[in-house]
Design a protein around this motif. Structure first.
Motif, PDB file in Angstrom:
ATOM      1  N   LEU A  66       0.835  -1.207   0.000  1.00  0.00           N
ATOM      2  CA  LEU A  66       0.000   0.000   0.000  1.00  0.00           C
ATOM      3  C   LEU A  66       0.871   1.258   0.000  1.00  0.00           C
ATOM      4  O   LEU A  66       0.604   2.206  -0.753  1.00  0.00           O
ATOM      5  N   LEU A  67       1.916   1.266   0.806  1.00  0.00           N
ATOM      6  CA  LEU A  67       2.810   2.425   0.847  1.00  0.00           C
ATOM      7  C   LEU A  67       3.580   2.602  -0.464  1.00  0.00           C
ATOM      8  O   LEU A  67       3.661   3.704  -1.006  1.00  0.00           O
ATOM      9  N   LEU A  68       4.147   1.519  -0.974  1.00  0.00           N
ATOM     10  CA  LEU A  68       4.938   1.580  -2.197  1.00  0.00           C
ATOM     11  C   LEU A  68       4.085   2.035  -3.385  1.00  0.00           C
ATOM     12  O   LEU A  68       4.441   2.968  -4.105  1.00  0.00           O
ATOM     13  N   PHE A  69       2.956   1.374  -3.569  1.00  0.00           N
ATOM     14  CA  PHE A  69       2.126   1.715  -4.717  1.00  0.00           C
ATOM     15  C   PHE A  69       1.305   2.980  -4.467  1.00  0.00           C
ATOM     16  O   PHE A  69       0.862   3.632  -5.405  1.00  0.00           O
ATOM     17  N   GLY A  70       1.132   3.333  -3.190  1.00  0.00           N
ATOM     18  CA  GLY A  70       0.531   4.631  -2.875  1.00  0.00           C
ATOM     19  C   GLY A  70       1.414   5.759  -3.380  1.00  0.00           C
ATOM     20  O   GLY A  70       0.921   6.797  -3.850  1.00  0.00           O
ATOM     21  N   LEU A  71       2.717   5.548  -3.328  1.00  0.00           N
ATOM     22  CA  LEU A  71       3.659   6.522  -3.886  1.00  0.00           C
ATOM     23  C   LEU A  71       3.476   6.615  -5.401  1.00  0.00           C
ATOM     24  O   LEU A  71       3.473   7.719  -5.963  1.00  0.00           O
ATOM     25  N   ALA A  72       3.306   5.477  -6.061  1.00  0.00           N
ATOM     26  CA  ALA A  72       3.051   5.480  -7.510  1.00  0.00           C
ATOM     27  C   ALA A  72       1.767   6.250  -7.821  1.00  0.00           C
ATOM     28  O   ALA A  72       1.703   7.004  -8.795  1.00  0.00           O
ATOM     29  N   PHE A  73       0.761   6.077  -6.988  1.00  0.00           N
ATOM     30  CA  PHE A  73      -0.492   6.828  -7.157  1.00  0.00           C
ATOM     31  C   PHE A  73      -0.244   8.323  -6.984  1.00  0.00           C
ATOM     32  O   PHE A  73      -0.705   9.136  -7.789  1.00  0.00           O
ATOM     33  N   ALA A  74       0.505   8.685  -5.942  1.00  0.00           N
ATOM     34  CA  ALA A  74       0.797  10.103  -5.678  1.00  0.00           C
ATOM     35  C   ALA A  74       1.555  10.741  -6.834  1.00  0.00           C
ATOM     36  O   ALA A  74       1.386  11.932  -7.111  1.00  0.00           O
ATOM     37  N   LEU A  75       2.356   9.951  -7.527  1.00  0.00           N
ATOM     38  CA  LEU A  75       3.116  10.452  -8.673  1.00  0.00           C
ATOM     39  C   LEU A  75       2.299  10.411  -9.975  1.00  0.00           C
ATOM     40  O   LEU A  75       2.807  10.793 -11.022  1.00  0.00           O
ATOM     41  N   GLY A  76       1.075   9.911  -9.890  1.00  0.00           N
ATOM     42  CA  GLY A  76       0.212   9.846 -11.070  1.00  0.00           C
ATOM     43  C   GLY A  76       0.477   8.665 -11.983  1.00  0.00           C
ATOM     44  O   GLY A  76       0.000   8.621 -13.106  1.00  0.00           O
ATOM     45  N   ALA A  77       1.239   7.685 -11.486  1.00  0.00           N
ATOM     46  CA  ALA A  77       1.590   6.533 -12.306  1.00  0.00           C
ATOM     47  C   ALA A  77       0.564   5.407 -12.249  1.00  0.00           C
ATOM     48  O   ALA A  77       0.573   4.526 -13.114  1.00  0.00           O
ATOM     49  N   MET A  78      -0.298   5.417 -11.245  1.00  0.00           N
ATOM     50  CA  MET A  78      -1.311   4.363 -11.093  1.00  0.00           C
ATOM     51  C   MET A  78      -2.572   4.975 -10.526  1.00  0.00           C
ATOM     52  O   MET A  78      -2.526   6.004  -9.841  1.00  0.00           O
ATOM     53  N   GLY A  79      -3.669   4.285 -10.759  1.00  0.00           N
ATOM     54  CA  GLY A  79      -4.935   4.714 -10.178  1.00  0.00           C
ATOM     55  C   GLY A  79      -5.096   4.181  -8.763  1.00  0.00           C
ATOM     56  O   GLY A  79      -4.473   3.185  -8.375  1.00  0.00           O
ATOM     57  N   GLY A  80      -5.938   4.833  -8.004  1.00  0.00           N
ATOM     58  CA  GLY A  80      -6.182   4.432  -6.626  1.00  0.00           C
ATOM     59  C   GLY A  80      -6.794   3.048  -6.510  1.00  0.00           C
ATOM     60  O   GLY A  80      -6.463   2.285  -5.597  1.00  0.00           O
TER      61      GLY A  80
END
Length: 155
Positions: A66-80
């Motif tokens: 959740l933390l790792l991919f939450g960062l990807a979300f924050a960077l706009g690389a993935m959807g929530g």
């Protein structure tokens, strides 16, 4: 494998197929679907007779994801929805299978991205591309289920 586990895996497979369909159609994965995957993961722990140490590892893995991919979300690389689906699936898997899921997901996501880029170039369309990563996530999870979870030798 007991009957409850088989039913849980069938429900998970149905939810993953639903995630693929909705992600392809609308580029969203519903919170209710992700919550159902997470809740069934918790039921899976008890149906599988997992000890507290193993459950703790799975929760830690889910939080790390959740933390790792939450960062990807924050960077706009993935959807929530994608991030929540990966974290919910992490509740189902011990660390080595979680790593396998992430590797397969990454390969699938990369291939999917290449296909989406090729389609965009072929259509000569402008603007960005929204990659339905839910397809890669669900595909990887189904592969792990079929190859690793269903084939685990039972005493």
């Amino acid at each position: 494998m007991n009957a409850v586990q088989i039913v849980l895996l069938a429900l998970l497979a149905a939810l993953l197929v639903t995630a693929v369909v909705t992600d392809l159609r609308a580029r969203t994965i519903a919170n209710r679907l992700n919550l159902a995957v997470a809740a069934l993961g918790i039921v899976w722990w008890f149906a599988s007779g997992l000890g507290l140490a193993v459950i703790g590892l799975q929760v830690a893995g889910a939080l790390a994801v959740l933390l790792l991919f939450g960062l990807a979300f924050a960077l706009g690389a993935m959807g929530g929805g994608d991030v929540k689906l990966i974290a919910a699936l992490a509740l189902w898997l011990p660390p080595l299978l979680l790593i396998k899921l992430l590797i397969l997901m990454s390969i699938g996501g990369g291939l999917l991205t290449l296909v989406m880029i090729a389609v965009k170039i072929g259509r000569r369309s402008e603007g960005g591309i929204e990659i339905p990563y839910g397809v890669a996530i669900s595909g990887a999870a189904l592969m792990v289920m079929a190859n690793d979870i269903l084939t685990i030798p039972r005493p």
